[in-house]
Write a protein that holds these residues in place. Structure first.
Motif, PDB file in Angstrom:
ATOM      1  N   ILE A 263       3.537  -6.935  -5.815  1.00 32.23           N
ATOM      2  CA  ILE A 263       2.415  -7.799  -6.207  1.00 32.23           C
ATOM      3  C   ILE A 263       1.175  -7.326  -5.466  1.00 32.23           C
ATOM      4  O   ILE A 263       1.212  -7.077  -4.260  1.00 32.23           O
ATOM      5  CB  ILE A 263       2.713  -9.268  -5.855  1.00 32.23           C
ATOM      6  CG1 ILE A 263       4.030  -9.723  -6.481  1.00 32.23           C
ATOM      7  CG2 ILE A 263       1.591 -10.186  -6.307  1.00 32.23           C
ATOM      8  CD1 ILE A 263       4.464 -11.111  -6.039  1.00 32.23           C
ATOM      9  N   ASP A 264       0.054  -7.284  -6.195  1.00 33.34           N
ATOM     10  CA  ASP A 264      -1.200  -6.843  -5.589  1.00 33.34           C
ATOM     11  C   ASP A 264      -2.134  -8.042  -5.451  1.00 33.34           C
ATOM     12  O   ASP A 264      -2.732  -8.501  -6.422  1.00 33.34           O
ATOM     13  CB  ASP A 264      -1.845  -5.744  -6.447  1.00 33.34           C
ATOM     14  CG  ASP A 264      -3.120  -5.193  -5.798  1.00 33.34           C
ATOM     15  OD1 ASP A 264      -3.290  -5.426  -4.576  1.00 33.34           O
ATOM     16  OD2 ASP A 264      -3.916  -4.563  -6.509  1.00 33.34           O
ATOM     17  N   ILE A 271      -1.464 -16.122   2.344  1.00 37.15           N
ATOM     18  CA  ILE A 271      -0.960 -15.754   1.013  1.00 37.15           C
ATOM     19  C   ILE A 271      -0.813 -14.236   0.912  1.00 37.15           C
ATOM     20  O   ILE A 271       0.165 -13.715   0.340  1.00 37.15           O
ATOM     21  CB  ILE A 271      -1.899 -16.300  -0.076  1.00 37.15           C
ATOM     22  CG1 ILE A 271      -1.885 -17.837  -0.049  1.00 37.15           C
ATOM     23  CG2 ILE A 271      -1.499 -15.789  -1.457  1.00 37.15           C
ATOM     24  CD1 ILE A 271      -2.813 -18.486  -1.052  1.00 37.15           C
ATOM     25  N   THR A 272      -1.773 -13.502   1.466  1.00 40.01           N
ATOM     26  CA  THR A 272      -1.666 -12.023   1.450  1.00 40.01           C
ATOM     27  C   THR A 272      -0.444 -11.579   2.259  1.00 40.01           C
ATOM     28  O   THR A 272       0.303 -10.674   1.847  1.00 40.01           O
ATOM     29  CB  THR A 272      -2.939 -11.412   2.047  1.00 40.01           C
ATOM     30  OG1 THR A 272      -4.086 -11.909   1.352  1.00 40.01           O
ATOM     31  CG2 THR A 272      -2.912  -9.893   1.931  1.00 40.01           C
ATOM     32  N   THR A 273      -0.245 -12.219   3.434  1.00 41.02           N
ATOM     33  CA  THR A 273       0.941 -11.890   4.248  1.00 41.02           C
ATOM     34  C   THR A 273       2.221 -12.165   3.465  1.00 41.02           C
ATOM     35  O   THR A 273       3.186 -11.391   3.521  1.00 41.02           O
ATOM     36  CB  THR A 273       0.924 -12.714   5.539  1.00 41.02           C
ATOM     37  OG1 THR A 273      -0.292 -12.453   6.245  1.00 41.02           O
ATOM     38  CG2 THR A 273       2.101 -12.357   6.428  1.00 41.02           C
ATOM     39  N   LEU A 274       2.239 -13.260   2.722  1.00 38.55           N
ATOM     40  CA  LEU A 274       3.410 -13.610   1.913  1.00 38.55           C
ATOM     41  C   LEU A 274       3.697 -12.528   0.871  1.00 38.55           C
ATOM     42  O   LEU A 274       4.844 -12.100   0.706  1.00 38.55           O
ATOM     43  CB  LEU A 274       3.174 -14.963   1.232  1.00 38.55           C
ATOM     44  CG  LEU A 274       4.250 -15.423   0.244  1.00 38.55           C
ATOM     45  CD1 LEU A 274       5.566 -15.658   0.958  1.00 38.55           C
ATOM     46  CD2 LEU A 274       3.804 -16.692  -0.493  1.00 38.55           C
ATOM     47  N   THR A 275       2.667 -12.068   0.172  1.00 35.63           N
ATOM     48  CA  THR A 275       2.889 -11.053  -0.878  1.00 35.63           C
ATOM     49  C   THR A 275       3.317  -9.722  -0.267  1.00 35.63           C
ATOM     50  O   THR A 275       4.173  -9.018  -0.837  1.00 35.63           O
ATOM     51  CB  THR A 275       1.622 -10.873  -1.713  1.00 35.63           C
ATOM     52  OG1 THR A 275       0.524 -10.559  -0.835  1.00 35.63           O
ATOM     53  CG2 THR A 275       1.274 -12.146  -2.458  1.00 35.63           C
ATOM     54  N   ASN A 276       2.754  -9.353   0.879  1.00 33.77           N
ATOM     55  CA  ASN A 276       3.150  -8.091   1.509  1.00 33.77           C
ATOM     56  C   ASN A 276       4.617  -8.133   1.929  1.00 33.77           C
ATOM     57  O   ASN A 276       5.365  -7.157   1.731  1.00 33.77           O
ATOM     58  CB  ASN A 276       2.267  -7.821   2.726  1.00 33.77           C
ATOM     59  CG  ASN A 276       0.837  -7.483   2.339  1.00 33.77           C
ATOM     60  OD1 ASN A 276       0.580  -7.033   1.212  1.00 33.77           O
ATOM     61  ND2 ASN A 276      -0.113  -7.707   3.243  1.00 33.77           N
ATOM     62  N   ASN A 277       5.032  -9.260   2.520  1.00 35.59           N
ATOM     63  CA  ASN A 277       6.438  -9.392   2.902  1.00 35.59           C
ATOM     64  C   ASN A 277       7.349  -9.397   1.685  1.00 35.59           C
ATOM     65  O   ASN A 277       8.466  -8.873   1.712  1.00 35.59           O
ATOM     66  CB  ASN A 277       6.644 -10.668   3.711  1.00 35.59           C
ATOM     67  CG  ASN A 277       6.034 -10.565   5.107  1.00 35.59           C
ATOM     68  OD1 ASN A 277       5.956  -9.478   5.666  1.00 35.59           O
ATOM     69  ND2 ASN A 277       5.596 -11.689   5.653  1.00 35.59           N
TER      70      ASN A 277
END
Length: 685
Positions: A263-264, A271-277
């Motif tokens: 996901i980009d 929220i960005t940390t969630l998508t990176n993980n």
């Protein structure tokens, strides 16, 4: 299903609504309080101003004028506090025409100051409450509503010159106002009121003006707050979460094992940390998919082999369960059909019990389960003794056996033999299995055997004694008869000889009673009916019962068969029992002189017969005081009696021997409600 956007908007809206409600309510209360305080301050200011004018005139101007003017002169323009205050406030009232600023009294000198009905009520209130000086509140004056403040003017010593005795007042004051109005007023009484009143409509208008301004400002601020929160939630949280959700849904809709795409999402927040993980986790899952396929094939082979082993174990378990079920059914059958009581007890708390045990103690399973075994014992001492003895034996040999008595639910005692063993000898907390055998009949038979042997020994001794006594006794009796015949003219001597003959007859009867202990069976047996014997005895002693105020209740069964017995002996047995019941009811009492007198109170004797399972049962109950508990085991022993000055104590012994020789048995027990129950059981055959 509601989206997170909807939930956030609803939550924020709910919070804003609660906050707005609290804020509006707080604003409303502040405005109300401010308007109320402002109104009260205006009323207090005007009233204090009025009182200050009065005080200044009374304390400064009036004394000065009395000194300057000739004796008897009075100028109301400078010396009357009411006159000065009214003229000053008349000028003030031109600026505030709706306000009420006045002095009023019940009997004023100036009719302008006449109090209205509302003001008269306030004067009455201050007179009834002398500790009150000021009253503030809402009041109707005329047809309008006002916020008003009233100050009481009470009669003081300084007022006596102008308002006391008219003779003491200045002459010019009497010329101006006369000698009737506002004179002869008692000290302490409220003579007038200073009134300050503001129309309620003025206060209400002030309240609404402030409320509209404040609520408009608050509404605008809350609206801007809501718009800002919606903007932040949409662009910072919900839109980004929607993109993540759409990615999850798109991936889930694909069939089979698929590669999970990353996901980009831009930004540097949670929220960005969630998508990176998530992207890192997706890469690891993709690697695991490849490894899992290899493991699945290997595991499938192992499961096939384990499945065959499991089928074999299931078959063996089914066979074991069948055998276990058979064993369980066998144990249940033994448990139900056992002729003794069986149960489980844990820390002396009863668990399950069989029907035989429940019948033995007279309780149901629900009444026993979870209860302490103490309910089965007559006393705490017996309960503690059995517990201590049982545990001691189990610790020594693994099992315990104790003989005791259980108290049935109906209060009767049952002799029992209690055996117990723990389920787990190492851990007593798992409980103990116990068995209970009713040995009441066994003990009864043992007691009967011992008593019979004792009676036989006593009877043999009595026969030997009777032989030694009867021979000389007969000779003495004949000699007494001869002496009485020879000296029949000597009345005094004849009476003495008759007394001696009666005493020797009593000795002969005593010897006969002793012999009856050993030879009751010599009477001829014939067909006899127990009911008929009882009825004959009752009819014979009817006058004796009436004399002692004793009621007889007969409940004789019509199913009683005739039996082969000695009517004379059965008559003697029943007569002994009824006679004992009568003596127990009327009782005895010893006077100070030592004489014995019958008690005047009456009672009741109940006689009941039944036929059950080939047995004739006769029950005789009385309403006497009962038998002392410690004496119950000795009542059938020869020569045992508590009748100090009457009886030999052989009546019940003879009755016991008679019933025993007829193949039956006799028992005695105390009733819970008082009195004694004597039970005779005879075989019908």
């Amino acid at each position: 299903m509601k989206s997170i956007k909807s939930k956030l908007l609803i939550s924020v809206g709910f919070i804003v609504l609660i906050f707005s409600t609290i804020l509006f309510y707080r604003t409303y209360t502040l405005i109300t309080s401010n308007v109320k305080n402002l109104t009260n301050q205006q009323l207090s200011l005007a009233l204090n101003f009025d009182l200050a004018i009065r005080e200044y005139v009374a304390a400064n101007i009036r004394p000065l004028m009395f000194n300057l003017l000739p004796e008897g002169k009075f100028k109301p323009e400078t010396m009357s506090t009411s006159f000065v205050a009214r003229h000053i406030f008349n000028k003030v009232q031109t600026k505030f025409p709706d306000y009420i600023i006045k002095f009023s009294a019940d009997n004023p000198r100036n009719p302008v100051n006449q109090a209205g009905s509302e003001e008269l009520n306030m004067i009455k209130y201050f007179n009834e409450n002398p500790q009150k000086k000021v009253w503030t509140g809402e009041i109707n004056i005329g047809d309008k509503s006002y916020f008003a403040k009233f100050s009481a003017m009470r009669m003081e010593k300084s007022c006596l010159r102008c308002h006391g005795n008219p003779a003491d007042a200045p002459a010019e004051l009497l010329e101006i106002y006369g000698s009737k109005a506002s004179f002869n007023l008692p000290l302490g009484e409220t003579i007038g009121l200073d009134t300050i009143a503001i129309p309620k409509e003025k206060v209400t208008a002030l309240f609404f003006n402030d409320a509209i301004k404040n609520f408009t400002l608050l509404g605008g601020g809350l609206f801007l707050l809501c718009i800002s929160l919606v903007f932040i939630l949409k662009f910072v949280i919900t839109d980004r979460l929607s993109r993540i959700t759409e990615h999850f849904v798109h991936t889930e809709e694909k069939d089979g094992v698929v590669e999970i795409k990353p996901i980009d999402i831009g930004g540097r927040d949670e929220i960005t940390t969630l998508t990176n993980n998530f992207n890192k986790l997706a890469n690891r899952l993709n690697d695991y998919y490849t490894l899992l396929e290899e493991k699945v094939e290997e595991r499938t082979k192992e499961l096939s082999k384990a499945n065959e082993q499991l089928k074999k174990e299931i078959e063996e378990r089914k066979q074991a369960e069948t055998m276990l079920k058979r064993s369980e059914n066998t144990l249940k059958s033994i448990f139900k059909s056992a002729p003794i009581g069986i149960g489980l007890v844990t820390h002396r708390i009863l668990g399950w019990t069989n029907n035989q045990f429940q019948q033995m103690v007279g309780y149901s399973q629900d009444e026993l389960k979870g209860k302490n075994a103490r309910i089965l014992y007559e006393s705490d001492d017996e309960y503690e003794r059995v517990g201590f003895e049982m545990i001691s034996q189990i610790q020594k040999s693994g099992t315990g056996t104790v003989e005791s008595q259980f108290k049935r639910n109906d209060g009767h005692l049952v002799d029992i033999l209690l055996r117990s063993a723990p389920i787990n000898p190492v851990d007593f907390s798992e409980g103990r299995i116990f068995t209970v055998m009713d040995i009441t009949q066994t003990k009864l038979m043992q007691d009967q055997l011992i008593r019979s042997e004792r009676l036989a020994a006593i009877g043999q001794l009595a026969a030997s004694i009777a032989h030694e006594i009867n021979s000389p006794l007969q000779a003495v009796t004949v000699m007494l008869g001869t002496l009485k015949k020879n000296y029949r003219d000597n009345e005094a001597l004849s009476n003495q000889l008759e007394l001696l003959k009666g005493a020797f007859s009593s000795i002969r009867d005593t010897v006969k009673n002793l012999l009856d202990l050993n030879r009751p069976g010599k009477e001829v047996k014939q067909s006899a009916n127990v009911n008929k014997i009882i009825e004959e005895i009752i009819n014979l002693f009817q006058s004796h019962f009436k004399k002692n105020k004793i009621k007889i209740n007969l409940d004789l069964s019509s199913n009683i068969p005739d039996i082969n017995a000695s009517p004379l002996q059965l008559n003697q047995c029943v007569l002994n029992l009824i006679n004992n019941a009568v003596e127990a009811i009327i009782g005895t009492c010893t006077s100070k002189s030592g004489s014995i007198a019958e008690m005047p109170s009456g009672g009741r004797i109940a006689i009941e017969t039944n036929f059950n399972k080939g047995k004739i049962i006769v029950k005789i109950t009385d309403t006497g005081p009962g038998i002392p508990k410690e004496d119950l085991q000795y009542i059938f022993d020869p020569f045992f009696t508590r009748k100090k000055k009457m009886g030999m104590g052989v009546g019940l012994s003879i009755s016991h021997r008679i019933i025993y020789d007829h193949g039956g048995f006799i028992t005695g027990e105390n009733l819970p409600q008082g009195g004694v129950l004597m039970t005779i059981t005879l075989p019908a055959n």
